[in-house]
Design an enzyme around this catalytic site. Structure first.
Site, PDB file in Angstrom:
ATOM      1  N   GLU A 130      88.516  17.477  36.946  1.00 35.19           N
ATOM      2  CA  GLU A 130      88.079  16.649  38.065  1.00 35.19           C
ATOM      3  C   GLU A 130      89.228  15.907  38.740  1.00 35.19           C
ATOM      4  O   GLU A 130      89.186  15.671  39.955  1.00 35.19           O
ATOM      5  CB  GLU A 130      87.028  15.629  37.585  1.00 35.19           C
ATOM      6  CG  GLU A 130      85.764  16.231  36.982  1.00 35.19           C
ATOM      7  CD  GLU A 130      84.884  16.902  38.016  1.00 35.19           C
ATOM      8  OE1 GLU A 130      85.024  16.605  39.215  1.00 35.19           O
ATOM      9  OE2 GLU A 130      84.047  17.744  37.623  1.00 35.19           O
ATOM     10  N   GLU A 136      90.611   9.219  43.805  1.00 34.85           N
ATOM     11  CA  GLU A 136      89.585   9.587  44.777  1.00 34.85           C
ATOM     12  C   GLU A 136      89.689  11.066  45.144  1.00 34.85           C
ATOM     13  O   GLU A 136      90.762  11.676  45.019  1.00 34.85           O
ATOM     14  CB  GLU A 136      89.741   8.734  46.049  1.00 34.85           C
ATOM     15  CG  GLU A 136      89.612   7.246  45.805  1.00 34.85           C
ATOM     16  CD  GLU A 136      89.823   6.438  47.076  1.00 34.85           C
ATOM     17  OE1 GLU A 136      90.448   6.971  48.023  1.00 34.85           O
ATOM     18  OE2 GLU A 136      89.364   5.280  47.126  1.00 34.85           O
TER      19      GLU A 136
END
Length: 445
Positions: free
Chosen positions: A162, A170
């Site tokens: 991720e 972000e």
């Protein structure tokens, strides 16, 4: 007749007094720093820059619930999703003697030195303190040593996919992520003007409904993170958002923790979809048919996650022999699966009875029953506590972990300052330091 004191006697006594005063100064200074430290941890840069009434937020471990929850819901609350009070979480620091049991388990297996090695290029917002606080928020994570290394390996593999190893706070390709296809989502989790709900934090929490649900679980108010989604990137919520997703089942999907600890038991429908305990099932929980199944749109995502998992498992000494690591041949979780039959939401259209489909009111979050009925949640007094599995194994009850009115963490019995300071509030300690310092300084002048 009084003994006549020579100059040598006076000098000797003065010297002894001076050393005693300086010794007492050092002891009290150490005590004051210890006391100040327990307060500064609340206002450090890692702390949440907002005020909240955490006694009304979520399901605090060990507290009595007045809601009509089922035995199934109570079991999941006690064993997985109940939380530590936010003010107690913000007192967690590396190696602090008052840290909860699960935090100490993690520190033993994964000290800060390993954190530095595992994530050398991480963003500065991903601190070890933030990581420990997020672990502490959910006492079921690493409550015991049996699954702790495996839990961490699983988490880190998904963090790697991720965020490229905690490099990104972000999402790179930002967009509003404002879901408006359902009336109940628009009503319960309204997107705020000028705000976007793209991926943030170690799990890259996305979409307004996830920000709102996480905010309710953390603060008892969905608007806090809908109005300030940036907090998920810049505070310890950057890890806590991942922990929340990790422990929270979302029917028809079980939680990732349930898959790892074996509390999820696949039934016939799950087996027919080739869903079984293992790392591959956690990838299915995160991204479903985006990365899993024959028609996945990201054909390499699950393979990358599995490779990262092998790496972290090896580095943490986790045996993954025979574990199903992929999900390319798996179907999605369905309402006929074992997790699909769990009634974990309050249904506003059914008189707020427990239902299997998702609503804005989770039975795993204390206070959501009242919200479902259009009422203000009534906070449970601290004195109304019961013993739960999590509180007995993790030392997380607000009566045993420092509360908001405590003067500091428990001082070890073998500490040189324990007998002097254990019963003194912080202000008294600091006042005593000032008095001793002034007296000694005056006497030495």
């Amino acid at each position: 007749m009084a003994k006549v004191q020579t100059v040598g006697d006076l000098m000797s006594r003065a010297g002894s007094c001076f050393l005693a005063c300086k010794g007492l100064q050092l002891i009290l200074i150490g005590a004051s720093i210890f006391a100040r430290g327990s307060c500064s941890s609340i206002t450090s840069s890692d702390a949440l820059p907002i005020s909240f009434n955490s006694s009304c937020a979520g399901s605090i471990c060990g507290k009595f619930s007045s809601e009509p929850i089922s035995l199934e819901v109570k079991k999941i609350r006690d064993s997985a999703t109940c939380t530590l009070d936010n003010e107690d979480v913000q007192r967690i620091l590396p190696s602090a003697p008052g840290n909860p049991t699960n935090v100490k388990n993690v520190e033993k297996l994964f000290p800060e030195s390993k954190f530095e090695v595992f994530f050398p290029n991480r963003d500065s917002a991903y601190t070890y303190t933030n990581f420990l606080r997020a672990i502490g928020k959910y006492p079921a994570i690493c409550a015991g040593a049996k699954f702790c290394s495996k839990i961490l390996a699983n988490m880190f593999a998904h963090f790697q996919q991720e965020t490229a190893g905690l490099v990104y706070q972000e999402e790179i390709n930002k967009s509003p992520y404002c879901a408006d296809w359902s009336d109940w989502i628009k009503y319960s989790y309204p997107c705020k003007s000028g705000k976007m709900y793209y991926g943030r934090g170690a799990k890259q929490l996305s979409w307004n409904y996830n920000y709102g649900a996480f905010s309710t679980a953390m603060f008892g108010d969905p608007d806090i993170l809908l109005e300030d989604p940036e907090l998920v990137a810049t505070t310890w919520l950057n890890f806590a958002s991942a922990m929340w997703f990790f422990v929270t089942p979302q029917p028809p999907k079980p939680s990732m923790l349930q898959v790892i600890d074996g509390s999820w038991k696949p039934n016939g429908a799950d087996s027919a979809a080739n869903l079984q305990s293992g790392f591959g099932a956690t990838t299915m929980i995160i991204n479903g048919d985006l990365e899993c199944g024959e028609n996945r749109t990201n054909p390499t995502g699950a393979d990358n996650r599995a490779a990262y998992y092998k790496d972290y498992a090896g580095r943490l000494g986790v045996d993954i022999t025979g574990e199903n690591l992929l999900c390319s041949d798996s179907g999605p979780f369905s309402s006929e699966g074992s997790a699909g039959k769990a009634s974990l939401y309050w249904g506003p259209n059914t008189g707020c009875s427990l239902v299997t489909w998702q609503t804005a009111y989770s039975a795993l979050v204390e206070g959501d029953y009242a919200r479902c009925k259009g009422e203000e949640p009534t906070c449970t007094p601290d004195s109304e506590q019961t013993t739960s599995p999590s509180s007995s194994t993790s030392s997380v009850s607000t009566s045993t972990v420092m509360s908001s009115t405590s003067s500091g963490p428990t001082i070890p019995s073998d500490s040189s300052v324990s007998t002097l300071t254990a019963s003194l509030p912080t202000l008294q300690i600091l006042t005593l330091v000032q008095l001793v310092w002034t007296a000694c300084s005056y006497g030495a002048s």
